[in-house]
Design a protein around this motif. Structure first.
Motif, PDB file in Angstrom:
ATOM      1  N   ALA A 101       0.856  -1.196   0.000  1.00  0.00           N
ATOM      2  CA  ALA A 101       0.000   0.000   0.000  1.00  0.00           C
ATOM      3  C   ALA A 101       0.883   1.234   0.000  1.00  0.00           C
ATOM      4  O   ALA A 101       1.760   1.374   0.859  1.00  0.00           O
ATOM      5  N   PHE A 102       0.679   2.062  -0.991  1.00  0.00           N
ATOM      6  CA  PHE A 102       1.424   3.326  -1.003  1.00  0.00           C
ATOM      7  C   PHE A 102       0.659   4.373  -1.790  1.00  0.00           C
ATOM      8  O   PHE A 102      -0.253   4.050  -2.557  1.00  0.00           O
ATOM      9  N   ASP A 103       1.053   5.607  -1.530  1.00  0.00           N
ATOM     10  CA  ASP A 103       0.503   6.723  -2.299  1.00  0.00           C
ATOM     11  C   ASP A 103       1.625   7.304  -3.157  1.00  0.00           C
ATOM     12  O   ASP A 103       2.786   7.292  -2.749  1.00  0.00           O
ATOM     13  N   VAL A 104       1.240   7.809  -4.305  1.00  0.00           N
ATOM     14  CA  VAL A 104       2.196   8.521  -5.142  1.00  0.00           C
ATOM     15  C   VAL A 104       1.863  10.000  -5.069  1.00  0.00           C
ATOM     16  O   VAL A 104       0.711  10.392  -5.251  1.00  0.00           O
ATOM     17  N   GLU A 105       2.880  10.786  -4.769  1.00  0.00           N
ATOM     18  CA  GLU A 105       2.694  12.245  -4.679  1.00  0.00           C
ATOM     19  C   GLU A 105       3.642  12.891  -5.683  1.00  0.00           C
ATOM     20  O   GLU A 105       4.852  12.687  -5.628  1.00  0.00           O
ATOM     21  N   THR A 106       3.087  13.631  -6.610  1.00  0.00           N
ATOM     22  CA  THR A 106       3.944  14.219  -7.650  1.00  0.00           C
ATOM     23  C   THR A 106       3.223  15.333  -8.389  1.00  0.00           C
ATOM     24  O   THR A 106       1.981  15.324  -8.502  1.00  0.00           O
TER      25      THR A 106
END
Lengths: 639, 639
Positions: free
Chosen positions: B443-448
């Motif tokens: 589980a992860f979020d991508v922030e960009t």
């Protein structure tokens, strides 16, 4: 025929006044006469396009009809080619064949004058019901041009062709006249044809009908189609347009007819509009070869500067149409640039289409062949533009008879006359014999090895008491040309002449010679940078001929090390030069990144390895040695 | 479903596992959901393409049927787009509209499973009687893809779509199975669609039928046509071909289906053939934008290196087909170059087609606009490629729903999984939640702010006891990229990473961050010199985005002195740079000979006057400010 005020500056000469006696074009005419005409006749029989007339005469159509909706026109174009050839060489055997075809065509004519195998019978669409695609008036136009050619070269022939044409033309005037249907044909051709018929018959109403057709076009009388009304020039009135657009053959034929109308009616405004269109088209929409039309999709002109060499359509028939247009502007205005384009297009489009043997043709004329084509079979009908090799016949086979009629009548483009003399436009071994309006007799022979040689000698054959003016075209590429006058009984004189025209006015004596020396040293040519597709490239020209690089020569010169023209570029620091009669350039392998994605940071250099000298061939001679890759425009690479 | 030996390296993730939460693509998805879907539905009603199904259900066809032979497929593509959108956002109002359309479609299905509005009724051609142009199986393919999308995102939906698709697919298997007609459809699409249906239903025979269709193609089962059998890839068997050719959309769809078949059947030979075709097509037949297909005439690939920017067809749907093909090869092989092309094509073809408002579209995507186009009217159906401006709807309107289904399902292209971890392919703000085969939770979020920013942060949201591998794609253009690992509870580490992939394997803890730093400095790009059409030119790219020069910016920067991109070139000595958030290049007027004939001796210099700095815009944003000229490839000029 009553003329309002004809504006033509020059008078064309007939085949009884000018003959080509040998050289480049004499040879082409010989092949045309001895091979091409019979080739075309044979295919017209084989494909049933001639037989369609027999079926029509027998009342058996539409069953069994073969060919596309415009196949009648190929028969008429063959008749026109035969008529010019009979006028040129007077072959009685050919005259018999001509009469036999005329008889079959005339037998199909209906009592009211209608002639055509596609429309109007039970089981066919009604007459004039598909003007946008039906080519009905287009076909009749070619009938009229055949009849006009015959009437010009054999005014006393009793073969019935002119009568048939007149009956059909009368019907056209009745149906489409001022009180008739306000319509035009999707494919222009009736316009110049009705003027031609008017000129040989003196019938003013044929001219008026042509003028009506010209004036009607551009007002959206034809339906909008996928390609837009520009496709058939129905988007803008002729006198308002600024450039040729749409289907290139249609554009050329329409423009030719419109010049005819303008000249016959003294319509300066219309003539000026056409001259403006010609200028813009030549400056921005014409290939180096003179070819026109860069779209495969709709056989059409592209936008300004859109002249890709590899997808050049440059249809052979568009070349013919361009010559028709340019020639008429030359007659109307006397401006030599029109003759320049005629010559360029003759050498590099019309002469490119037929094979050496005269029995296979390019439908389109690419300037860059990327993949060696598949040879067309001698006994097979080819699609239009599928192969890099010439084909004997096409499903749409307009080019063979169009080339044939142009070559057979080519002497008509050599020279013209005005009130004070004669103008030479094309250089070929020729005889010119004419009489000026006031009775002065002009007679001379042209002796030249042009375009191989740049020397053109005009040898006067008949002295005249009164002076007359000989005008010689100096092509735009001929910087440094010189003119020598060698009187039979006096010292020679010599002068520099500028591109344009050079004139000699004198009381010529029998044996006087005027020599024009044109510099035919091979030269590099670059393109306007707005022609994006050939940026960073050079072509090589020699005199009026465009040259090209063929892979067969590259392979031979490199011992097979390089066998595809994509791999090399040209060294711009070594001018093209002649070696043992061949024009040679210095080529060098081009740097090609070896990657899976063809885009990346700018490379440091573009050429690699040693240069190698490779001969070029005249573009009109390419594809005579089997499948090959080819390019006219060679990328510049530096070592 | 029994698989012989599936060869896929990567497993796609569902919309329940990946969501795009904002940024460039999140905004596009929002516009798609809130404007485009309703726009398409409205036009389908207005043009009667939806109504055709009502007529069919009422037994009233063929009278009143509207649209081309493939119009059913646009309805199905809208259903597919809606299915993905419902899966993405779960809008119940949209679900109601979806069901209403399904009901109208299903009502038109015949008892034996046949579904289609064009064939088989009295007054229509018989079923399957025009496979070359009829698009009958093509349309059913889009039905099956819609059903598969729905079954994937709403496996428990009781709307009847999957049942209708299965009945139609059963009929296809019966008619075209091993003992049935040995035939294929002129437009590939049934192939990937039947595999998709096999995957959601477990029906092996759908896969076998797809394999049959793939194996049959290339054996000349379809008739020869003007464009040749290559037009529909029926010239060479799929496993023997070396490059894509013919109609670009057909080629892409067929290749996608063939990869599906190869993967499901463990057919390494077929997979290798397709990978080879992809390599050659990308190396020699693909535009800088990722666009494919350079012929207007037949919407087809040109020959190797024939990539004219001004006549680029680069059909939007061919971009979609290319993404389908590349994505499947990525899954099969894991090779990052396939994802590179997916990203390039998404940013520069798929994102270019729709307007900012999502209610107008490019059908084709030229890389060079020579003449400012005529704005399309909001209420008018446009021809396919006539204007430089986007149009609301086309006579052939495949692009709007194709873009819509791609955008709605786009999260499916963001990431994949394998046995040991997750691979990130597209960079967008996103959430990824999945479970590896052995139960490890990822589980992860991508922030960009990508692509504006080159920094991509992956923030782990759920610690796992066991390590897993995070793989990040490093695009081929990203020389100098760096990877930082910032553990929640330890010192950061940093390293250089090469184009390809970068991996981090660790027992990730909640709050761990992995940061990829991609260099998005604007850069000059040159083309392989064999791509003749852009010789001597440079393009500018920034990250995955291709930029372009629009005349409106040129005019503004020069105070109106220059207002056409044909007049200028780019100074190669001044690298593109960012000024106030815009990428700027130094342009200079190009030397243009002022003559009546555009060919002549090579000029001494190509640039003139002082340079002026002009901002570029992202290619996907062009033509948003009214008619303009535009070019991606700018000629190099020196002062």
């Amino acid at each position: 025929m009553t003329r309002t005020r004809p504006v033509a500056r020059l008078r064309p000469l007939g085949l009884d006044e000018v003959a080509i006696t040998g050289g480049f074009w004499g040879h082409r005419q010989h092949v045309n006469a001895t091979a091409t005409l019979a080739h075309i006749e044979g295919w017209l029989e084989r494909e049933g396009w001639l037989g369609n007339f027999d079926l029509a005469a027998a009342g058996r159509l539409p069953e069994g009809r073969r060919g596309r909706e415009f196949s009648d026109s190929e028969v008429y174009k063959l008749l026109e080619a035969m008529a010019w050839e009979i006028g040129r060489a007077g072959d009685p055997g050919l005259d018999d064949r001509f009469r036999a075809i005329v008889a079959r065509v005339a037998a199909a004519q209906e009592p009211d004058g209608y002639l055509g195998t596609v429309f109007g019978r039970p089981g066919q669409a009604p007459r004039w019901s598909a003007l946008e695609w039906g080519h009905e008036l287009y076909c009749l136009g070619h009938l009229f041009q055949a009849a006009a050619a015959r009437a010009t070269t054999r005014p006393d022939a009793d073969d019935g062709l002119l009568g048939a044409a007149r009956r059909a033309a009368d019907l056209v005037c009745e149906v489409f006249g001022p009180d008739g249907r306000a319509a035009v044909c999707g494919h222009a051709e009736i316009e110049p044809a009705m003027v031609a018929l008017a000129r040989v018959t003196g019938e003013r109403r044929y001219l008026d009908q042509a003028a009506l057709f010209v004036d009607r076009r551009g007002h959206g009388l034809l339906p909008d189609i996928e390609f837009g009304r520009a496709y058939y020039q129905d988007d803008v009135p002729v006198r308002e347009a600024t450039v040729l657009r749409g289907h290139a053959v249609r554009a050329g034929y329409l423009s030719a007819g419109a010049v005819d109308v303008a000249v016959e009616r003294g319509d300066d405004e219309l003539l000026a509009a056409l001259a403006r269109q010609w200028e813009n088209t030549v400056a921005r929409r014409t290939y180096l070869t003179g070819g026109q039309g860069s779209h495969h999709q709709d056989e059409a002109f592209g936008q300004d500067w859109a002249l890709p060499p590899d997808r050049a359509y440059s249809e052979t028939c568009a070349g013919v149409g361009s010559i028709m247009f340019s020639w008429r502007l030359l007659l109307a205005t006397g401006r030599p640039q029109h003759a320049d384009l005629v010559e360029r297009t003759l050498f590099n489009v019309v002469a490119t289409s037929p094979s050496e043997a005269g029995t296979a043709f390019f439908y389109t004329n690419t300037l860059h062949q990327r993949v060696p084509g598949t040879p067309a079979r001698d006994d097979e009908v080819s699609p239009r533009a599928a192969s890099s090799l010439r084909a004997p016949w096409f499903a749409v086979s307009c080019c063979p008879p169009n080339v044939a009629r142009t070559l057979a009548g080519l002497a008509g483009y050599v020279a013209t006359a005005d009130d004070d003399g004669v103008q030479l436009h094309l250089y070929a071994p020729a005889t010119v014999r004419t009489t000026l309006p006031d009775g002065r007799r002009v007679a001379f022979d042209v002796e030249t090895g042009y375009p191989r040689s740049g020397t053109v000698a005009v040898r006067v054959r008949d002295g005249a008491a009164d002076p007359w003016t000989l005008t010689l075209r100096v092509p735009a590429w001929a910087e440094g040309a010189r003119l020598r006058v060698l009187p039979a009984d006096g010292p020679p004189t010599e002068e520099d002449v500028e591109p344009g025209t050079a004139t000699v006015r004198r009381a010529f004596a029998d044996g006087d010679v005027v020599e024009l020396h044109l510099p035919v040293t091979p030269r590099f040519t670059a393109a306007d940078p707005r022609i994006d597709a050939v940026r960073g490239c050079l072509a090589v020209e020699r005199g009026p001929e465009v040259l090209c690089l063929e892979s067969v020569d590259l392979a031979a010169a490199t011992g097979g090390r390089l066998d595809d023209v994509v791999d090399v570029g040209v060294d711009p620091t070594v001018p093209p030069r002649e070696v043992d009669g061949a024009v040679v350039v210095r080529l060098r392998p081009a740097v090609a990144p070896d990657g899976s994605w063809p885009y990346g940071p700018p490379p440091g250099r573009d050429g690699t390895g040693d240069g190698v000298d490779v001969p070029l061939v005249a573009y009109h001679d390419w594809a005579e040695r089997g499948p090959s890759t080819m390019r006219v425009w060679m990328p510049v690479v530096r070592g």
